[in-house]
Write a protein that holds these residues in place. Structure first.
Motif, PDB file in Angstrom:
ATOM      1  N   ILE A 266      -6.888  -2.263  10.800  1.00  0.00           N
ATOM      2  CA  ILE A 266      -5.844  -1.963   9.821  1.00  0.00           C
ATOM      3  C   ILE A 266      -6.478  -1.182   8.671  1.00  0.00           C
ATOM      4  O   ILE A 266      -7.527  -1.571   8.154  1.00  0.00           O
ATOM      5  N   VAL A 267      -5.829  -0.082   8.275  1.00  0.00           N
ATOM      6  CA  VAL A 267      -6.300   0.749   7.163  1.00  0.00           C
ATOM      7  C   VAL A 267      -5.186   0.865   6.137  1.00  0.00           C
ATOM      8  O   VAL A 267      -4.031   1.120   6.494  1.00  0.00           O
ATOM      9  N   SER A 268      -5.518   0.669   4.885  1.00  0.00           N
ATOM     10  CA  SER A 268      -4.552   0.792   3.792  1.00  0.00           C
ATOM     11  C   SER A 268      -5.078   1.790   2.762  1.00  0.00           C
ATOM     12  O   SER A 268      -6.266   1.810   2.453  1.00  0.00           O
ATOM     13  N   VAL A 269      -4.168   2.616   2.251  1.00  0.00           N
ATOM     14  CA  VAL A 269      -4.494   3.646   1.263  1.00  0.00           C
ATOM     15  C   VAL A 269      -3.594   3.430   0.052  1.00  0.00           C
ATOM     16  O   VAL A 269      -2.377   3.226   0.206  1.00  0.00           O
ATOM     17  N   PHE A 270      -4.188   3.489  -1.151  1.00  0.00           N
ATOM     18  CA  PHE A 270      -3.441   3.234  -2.376  1.00  0.00           C
ATOM     19  C   PHE A 270      -3.365   4.498  -3.235  1.00  0.00           C
ATOM     20  O   PHE A 270      -4.098   5.463  -3.029  1.00  0.00           O
ATOM     21  N   ASP A 271      -2.460   4.473  -4.215  1.00  0.00           N
ATOM     22  CA  ASP A 271      -2.219   5.634  -5.084  1.00  0.00           C
ATOM     23  C   ASP A 271      -3.494   6.035  -5.805  1.00  0.00           C
ATOM     24  O   ASP A 271      -4.330   5.183  -6.136  1.00  0.00           O
ATOM     25  N   PRO A 272      -3.631   7.335  -6.086  1.00  0.00           N
ATOM     26  CA  PRO A 272      -4.793   7.771  -6.873  1.00  0.00           C
ATOM     27  C   PRO A 272      -4.792   7.113  -8.255  1.00  0.00           C
ATOM     28  O   PRO A 272      -3.751   6.996  -8.904  1.00  0.00           O
TER      29      PRO A 272
ATOM     30  N   ALA B  88       0.836  -1.200   0.000  1.00  0.00           N
ATOM     31  CA  ALA B  88       0.000   0.000   0.000  1.00  0.00           C
ATOM     32  C   ALA B  88       0.868   1.247   0.000  1.00  0.00           C
ATOM     33  O   ALA B  88       2.010   1.245   0.487  1.00  0.00           O
ATOM     34  N   LYS B  89       0.321   2.327  -0.539  1.00  0.00           N
ATOM     35  CA  LYS B  89       1.026   3.606  -0.521  1.00  0.00           C
ATOM     36  C   LYS B  89       1.159   4.135   0.896  1.00  0.00           C
ATOM     37  O   LYS B  89       2.182   4.692   1.282  1.00  0.00           O
ATOM     38  N   GLY B  90       0.135   3.958   1.688  1.00  0.00           N
ATOM     39  CA  GLY B  90       0.156   4.336   3.098  1.00  0.00           C
ATOM     40  C   GLY B  90      -0.744   3.402   3.885  1.00  0.00           C
ATOM     41  O   GLY B  90      -1.772   2.938   3.381  1.00  0.00           O
ATOM     42  N   SER B  91      -0.353   3.105   5.104  1.00  0.00           N
ATOM     43  CA  SER B  91      -1.142   2.191   5.930  1.00  0.00           C
ATOM     44  C   SER B  91      -0.921   2.528   7.394  1.00  0.00           C
ATOM     45  O   SER B  91       0.092   3.117   7.770  1.00  0.00           O
ATOM     46  N   ALA B  92      -1.891   2.123   8.210  1.00  0.00           N
ATOM     47  CA  ALA B  92      -1.825   2.394   9.648  1.00  0.00           C
ATOM     48  C   ALA B  92      -2.547   1.279  10.386  1.00  0.00           C
ATOM     49  O   ALA B  92      -3.519   0.701   9.879  1.00  0.00           O
ATOM     50  N   TYR B  93      -2.044   1.003  11.578  1.00  0.00           N
ATOM     51  CA  TYR B  93      -2.632  -0.009  12.460  1.00  0.00           C
ATOM     52  C   TYR B  93      -2.939   0.655  13.797  1.00  0.00           C
ATOM     53  O   TYR B  93      -2.108   1.408  14.332  1.00  0.00           O
ATOM     54  N   ILE B  94      -4.123   0.410  14.328  1.00  0.00           N
ATOM     55  CA  ILE B  94      -4.533   1.038  15.574  1.00  0.00           C
ATOM     56  C   ILE B  94      -5.099  -0.028  16.502  1.00  0.00           C
ATOM     57  O   ILE B  94      -5.795  -0.950  16.068  1.00  0.00           O
ATOM     58  N   GLU B  95      -4.762   0.124  17.769  1.00  0.00           N
ATOM     59  CA  GLU B  95      -5.316  -0.716  18.834  1.00  0.00           C
ATOM     60  C   GLU B  95      -5.925   0.198  19.891  1.00  0.00           C
ATOM     61  O   GLU B  95      -5.280   1.118  20.371  1.00  0.00           O
ATOM     62  N   MET B  96      -7.160  -0.093  20.241  1.00  0.00           N
ATOM     63  CA  MET B  96      -7.845   0.590  21.332  1.00  0.00           C
ATOM     64  C   MET B  96      -8.412  -0.488  22.235  1.00  0.00           C
ATOM     65  O   MET B  96      -9.519  -0.971  22.015  1.00  0.00           O
ATOM     66  N   GLY B  97      -7.629  -0.887  23.221  1.00  0.00           N
ATOM     67  CA  GLY B  97      -8.019  -2.029  24.027  1.00  0.00           C
ATOM     68  C   GLY B  97      -7.932  -3.294  23.193  1.00  0.00           C
ATOM     69  O   GLY B  97      -6.878  -3.632  22.647  1.00  0.00           O
ATOM     70  N   ASN B  98      -9.037  -4.006  23.069  1.00  0.00           N
ATOM     71  CA  ASN B  98      -9.091  -5.202  22.231  1.00  0.00           C
ATOM     72  C   ASN B  98      -9.564  -4.915  20.815  1.00  0.00           C
ATOM     73  O   ASN B  98      -9.638  -5.834  19.996  1.00  0.00           O
TER      74      ASN B  98
ATOM     75  N   ALA C  64      -7.391   6.015  12.245  1.00  0.00           N
ATOM     76  CA  ALA C  64      -6.337   5.308  11.515  1.00  0.00           C
ATOM     77  C   ALA C  64      -6.331   5.680  10.034  1.00  0.00           C
ATOM     78  O   ALA C  64      -5.267   5.764   9.414  1.00  0.00           O
ATOM     79  N   ALA C  65      -7.501   5.921   9.454  1.00  0.00           N
ATOM     80  CA  ALA C  65      -7.567   6.303   8.044  1.00  0.00           C
ATOM     81  C   ALA C  65      -6.929   7.672   7.811  1.00  0.00           C
ATOM     82  O   ALA C  65      -6.217   7.873   6.816  1.00  0.00           O
ATOM     83  N   GLY C  66      -7.176   8.614   8.712  1.00  0.00           N
ATOM     84  CA  GLY C  66      -6.530   9.913   8.580  1.00  0.00           C
ATOM     85  C   GLY C  66      -5.013   9.815   8.656  1.00  0.00           C
ATOM     86  O   GLY C  66      -4.286  10.487   7.909  1.00  0.00           O
ATOM     87  N   LEU C  67      -4.517   8.949   9.535  1.00  0.00           N
ATOM     88  CA  LEU C  67      -3.068   8.751   9.650  1.00  0.00           C
ATOM     89  C   LEU C  67      -2.522   8.039   8.421  1.00  0.00           C
ATOM     90  O   LEU C  67      -1.420   8.356   7.944  1.00  0.00           O
ATOM     91  N   ALA C  68      -3.252   7.076   7.879  1.00  0.00           N
ATOM     92  CA  ALA C  68      -2.794   6.359   6.690  1.00  0.00           C
ATOM     93  C   ALA C  68      -2.752   7.271   5.468  1.00  0.00           C
ATOM     94  O   ALA C  68      -1.855   7.155   4.626  1.00  0.00           O
ATOM     95  N   ILE C  69      -3.705   8.181   5.350  1.00  0.00           N
ATOM     96  CA  ILE C  69      -3.694   9.142   4.240  1.00  0.00           C
ATOM     97  C   ILE C  69      -2.474  10.052   4.340  1.00  0.00           C
ATOM     98  O   ILE C  69      -1.812  10.363   3.336  1.00  0.00           O
ATOM     99  N   SER C  70      -2.145  10.485   5.540  1.00  0.00           N
ATOM    100  CA  SER C  70      -0.943  11.295   5.733  1.00  0.00           C
ATOM    101  C   SER C  70       0.308  10.497   5.393  1.00  0.00           C
ATOM    102  O   SER C  70       1.255  11.026   4.799  1.00  0.00           O
ATOM    103  N   ASP C  71       0.322   9.225   5.764  1.00  0.00           N
ATOM    104  CA  ASP C  71       1.460   8.369   5.447  1.00  0.00           C
ATOM    105  C   ASP C  71       1.615   8.169   3.949  1.00  0.00           C
ATOM    106  O   ASP C  71       2.733   7.999   3.451  1.00  0.00           O
ATOM    107  N   ALA C  72       0.508   8.182   3.203  1.00  0.00           N
ATOM    108  CA  ALA C  72       0.561   8.022   1.753  1.00  0.00           C
ATOM    109  C   ALA C  72       1.016   9.281   1.031  1.00  0.00           C
ATOM    110  O   ALA C  72       1.243   9.239  -0.189  1.00  0.00           O
ATOM    111  N   GLY C  73       1.156  10.388   1.727  1.00  0.00           N
ATOM    112  CA  GLY C  73       1.598  11.634   1.102  1.00  0.00           C
ATOM    113  C   GLY C  73       0.513  12.359   0.353  1.00  0.00           C
ATOM    114  O   GLY C  73       0.816  13.217  -0.494  1.00  0.00           O
TER     115      GLY C  73
END
Length: 321
Positions: A115-121, A101-111, A204-213
């Motif tokens: 996982i969110v993945s973002v791909f190129d336009p 993926a172009k950008g991805s993020a993993y989040i844990e909130m307790g249990n 997590a999606a907002g963070l993954a979008i930032s990670d994708a540039g």
């Protein structure tokens, strides 16, 4: 007595005195031993679930009354996980968890694990050949088969509704004019559902979008809150959500999920269900706003660390060359 045998005839020859002498061999084989069992093809693309994730069987469970459920989630006047009523669970975030993926993020909130993945336009397939001045977002929201106790259903209405809420939360934060007539694909996979999955997915999606540039106006954070028996439960678990969204209650009850833009101080998505007065909704909105602000420093620190690591890698590459 009947024997379960197979007789196999094999014809062979030997050369003797320039003549071919043929003879037949009869082999007696046990049918059970000669049958070749077909091995099932192993699926190498299937991702196994984490070992800590419990597997639930879809079966008819004994229904509990409202008072029994309430006593379970508020045993002894406190929550099951010993948190305060207005205390959120600790958050763990990680970038670059999906290499393709172009950008991805993993989040844990307790249990709760998402996982969110973002791909190129990619260019939008428009049959009418209409030009879109703004880019589009495509959001897909899926539960893993082992994520929740509910039975997996194809084309689930709940998944489509959550995907629509996710899209509404992200649209005001993304600079869509930067990729005209293109589309950004965002895929959300719920590994384990223990409540507040929509809020976790939005963060997590907002963070993954930032990670994708992909250009953004602001960071997006989200929090959920529930109310039942005149008690406000911030970041509710799955059991707490089930009690707060019961339809047979006459008193105030319900669930609210709110996403906001930190710098612009705007609300990008407000999802609500249940029975609540306008004063209660206004009071819970302020609670959600404060908890959304508390998540922002965590995201900022993660992005700063990413920039520092990229700078260090570029400097090391220059030194080596």
């Amino acid at each position: 007595m009947r024997h379960n045998l197979n007789i196999i005839y094999i014809q062979q020859f030997v050369k003797r005195d320039n003549q071919r002498i043929y003879f037949t061999l009869a082999l007696f084989c046990n049918r059970k031993r000669t049958v070749n069992k077909k091995k099932m093809a192993s699926d190498t693309k299937r991702i196994s679930g984490p070992e800590s994730t419990p597997y639930h069987l879809s079966s008819r469970q004994k229904t509990q009354s409202y008072q029994e459920k309430l006593a379970t989630i508020l045993e002894g006047g406190q929550r099951q996980d010993k948190r305060k009523f207005e205390e959120a669970r600790k958050i763990f975030l990680k970038l670059n968890v999906i290499s393709k993926a172009k950008g991805s993020a993993y989040i844990e909130m307790g249990n709760t694990k998402v996982i969110v993945s973002v791909f190129d336009p990619r260019e939008v397939a428009n049959k009418q050949n209409n030009f879109n001045s703004n880019g589009e977002l495509y959001c897909e929201f899926k539960f893993s088969p082992f994520a929740t106790k509910r039975r997996a259903i194809k084309n689930d209405v709940a998944e489509k509704s959550l995907a629509l809420s996710l899209k509404r939360a992200l649209l005001p934060a993304v600079c869509r004019y930067a990729f005209t007539n293109f589309q950004v694909d965002i895929y959300v996979n719920i590994i384990e559902d223990d409540g507040s999955v929509l809020a976790a997915a939005i963060t997590a999606a907002g963070l993954a979008i930032s990670d994708a540039g992909i250009p953004m106006y602001d960071l997006v954070t989200a929090t959920s809150v529930a109310i039942v028996d005149n008690q406000v439960l911030v970041d509710p678990t799955k059991d707490e959500e089930d009690v707060c969204t019961s339809v047979d209650l006459d008193q105030e009850h319900g669930l609210i999920v709110m996403s906001s833009l930190y710098t612009l101080e705007q609300v990008s998505e407000f999802w609500c269900c249940g029975l609540m007065s306008s004063k209660t909704v206004s009071r819970l909105t302020e609670v959600l706003r404060e908890h959304n602000k508390q998540i922002v420093p965590i995201i900022q620190q993660i992005l700063v660390n990413k920039v520092k690591n990229s700078i260090d890698q570029s400097e090391n590459h220059k030194k080596s060359t």
